[in-house]
Design a protein around this motif. Sequence first.
Motif, short mmCIF file in Angstrom:
data_model
loop_
_atom_site.label_atom_id
_atom_site.label_comp_id
_atom_site.label_asym_id
_atom_site.label_seq_id
_atom_site.Cartn_x
_atom_site.Cartn_y
_atom_site.Cartn_z
N ASN A 35 44.68 47.70 44.70
CA ASN A 35 45.61 48.82 44.53
C ASN A 35 46.53 48.96 45.73
O ASN A 35 47.63 49.50 45.61
CB ASN A 35 44.84 50.13 44.33
N ALA A 56 49.25 41.53 43.82
CA ALA A 56 48.25 42.31 43.09
C ALA A 56 48.03 41.72 41.69
O ALA A 56 46.89 41.66 41.21
CB ALA A 56 48.70 43.76 42.99
N GLU A 76 48.17 46.70 35.95
CA GLU A 76 49.38 47.52 36.05
C GLU A 76 50.42 46.88 36.96
O GLU A 76 51.62 47.08 36.78
CB GLU A 76 49.03 48.93 36.52
N ASN A 105 44.04 54.14 50.12
CA ASN A 105 45.12 54.32 49.14
C ASN A 105 45.47 55.79 48.95
O ASN A 105 46.64 56.15 48.83
CB ASN A 105 44.70 53.73 47.79
N TYR A 129 49.51 46.85 45.03
CA TYR A 129 50.27 47.48 43.95
C TYR A 129 51.05 48.70 44.47
O TYR A 129 52.23 48.87 44.17
CB TYR A 129 49.31 47.90 42.83
N ASN A 130 50.37 49.53 45.26
CA ASN A 130 51.03 50.72 45.81
C ASN A 130 52.15 50.36 46.78
O ASN A 130 53.17 51.05 46.85
CB ASN A 130 50.01 51.64 46.48
N ASP A 141 41.03 46.09 48.43
CA ASP A 141 41.43 46.89 47.28
C ASP A 141 42.82 46.45 46.83
O ASP A 141 43.82 46.65 47.52
CB ASP A 141 41.45 48.38 47.69
N ASN A 186 39.76 52.70 48.57
CA ASN A 186 40.24 53.78 47.71
C ASN A 186 40.72 54.96 48.55
O ASN A 186 41.76 55.57 48.25
CB ASN A 186 39.11 54.22 46.77
N HIS A 219 45.32 42.61 38.88
CA HIS A 219 45.69 44.01 38.71
C HIS A 219 46.65 44.13 37.54
O HIS A 219 47.80 43.72 37.60
CB HIS A 219 46.35 44.53 39.99
N TYR A 241 48.36 51.75 52.96
CA TYR A 241 48.28 50.82 51.82
C TYR A 241 47.87 49.43 52.29
O TYR A 241 47.08 48.74 51.64
CB TYR A 241 49.63 50.74 51.10
#
Length: 615
Positions: free
Chosen positions: A328, A353, A360, A299, A331-332, A326, A296, A358, A318
């Motif tokens: 995320n 992701a 989103e 990120n 995704y990021n 992670d 986290n 994930h 990332y």
Amino acid sequence: MDVMGDKATLFETGRFVQPSGPDQAGEVTEDAVEELRRRLAAEAGDVEAMSVLGAMLLRRGDLDGAEPHLRAATAAGDRAAANNLGVLLHQRGYADEAAGWWRIAAVAGSAAAAHALGRHHRERGDEPAAEYWLRQSAEQGHALGAYALADLLEHRGDAGAERWMRAAAERGHREAAYRLARALDRRSPHEGRERREGGEGEAGAAGADDGVAATDEAEQWYKQAAARGHRRAALHLGAILEKRGELKEAGRWYLTSAKDGEARAACALGFLLRDAGDTESAAVWWLRAAQDGDGNAANALGALHAERGEPQTAERWYRAAMDAGDDNGAYNLGLLCAEQGRTAQAEQWYRRAAYAGHREAANALAILLLQGGDTAGAEPWFSKAAEAGSVDAAFNLGILFAGRGEEAAALRWYDRAAAAGHTEAALQVGIARLRDGDEPEAERHLRCAAGRGSAEAAYRLATVLDARRPPEPAHELGESVHEKSECEEWYERAASQGHRRAQVRVGMLAAARGDVVEAARWYREAAEAGSRNGAFNLGLLLAREGSEPEAAVWWARAADAGHGRAALRLALVYARRGELAEGQRWADRAVSLGPGEVAERAARLRDALRQELSA
């Protein structure tokens, strides 16, 4: 294991604290004097001195020096020495022999020995024997025995575990305090609320109160454990305080936990500092947490560098987040690539992701596929994201089905998104309910959307309320202005957000009550934003006030945008001025624009002008 004797201590790590020796000035410490005194007494045959001296040497780690004194004291019947001899033998690796001495001490009433013996049996898988000896220790008030018994019972799912965990916590065991807090924390008020909704009435309400009480008690045990240096307790205490809005106190506990090496606390402290505007300090703590493997925080660092226009550094963090497990991070990375126009790479990271669950990322992947024309490929990802709880994906599915003309399916997804708080979805449900004639349900959804800031929902809600209003008497200039109705307030809210039709309607209401200045302001605002009705109405207002040349300017703008009545008005203006050709041109335009009534009048005017021109 337990070391008994003078200032006895249990060292769970197996490492012993080294007592201070002579200081650099060569002075003899109090511990050294005490050891010499005990040694002389032991040589004179003092059993207690033998036991205490053995414990002192054991704590120091001098096993060879401690053993003869402990054996001698044990032979003389000293139970503390028997326990400590067991600890010594356990340290040497003679576990069975150690257990024999612990048994002797435990039978003689040593709570510490009973605890050590219980742990010995548990390590060998003999849970009944372990429970027996741990219970003996716990019932004598031994904190470590109570904790070990609670741990054993909890492992078995025994309801009695909490009682002993509480006993250990009350006697100062910090891990017991932390675990008791965690158990209480899981009893959230939601459990009671669910029971109440299930029809249990008073019992359900009591359950909710119990949940709140459990949360309050959990906070107290977190605080007790944190005060004793438990870093995870400090982390959870910080989270509770942050949620309650006590940010300064939350930051203090996050800092305490972070300094003790808790990466999650360092990350949380970073977010707290960022929200306070101290981005530089936030980055320091995120860096510390990220280096300790907190995804986290990695990120957060990536996002910080992306905001600063440093995409390469952002990508590195990332990737670090992704390596830390992670999702995320992937995704990021997808978002970063999409912003840079690297669509193929964005799709790759979104897929990674999304396959990891994930939601989103699944939604973003579906949008990417849809933009590329792959509707068939997008739909399953929208569905997967929506089923996983993505509100945006549920709304997007509604759009997808509506585009195919599958209104019922679209409405189901809009309804689902609206129930989760999606503003635009609530608007779409409201529109659909209006279309179906279900005005109460339409109003409910429109109120939700309007309350969350939708200008279109505010306007449509106002029109629903407006249709119910009884007609009001006409107002003369100079009359006192009546109080605004609810529908006017919603019109004004929409108008203030730039909704052009709402601006025109607010202008009309103002004009109806004789407030010409207010009416002109709203008409002008709508007209300048491109509203042809606003331009036409502004022209009418200006003409009524004697400013026909300016009115003609606004009518021309409205007519150019396709407003038939504005074109007819211009035709009449030019006809009165004697500019018959220009009047005929605008009359022609009005005929083509309509509507029917306007087209008829414009045709008669055009014919009359044509006759005048040909006369």
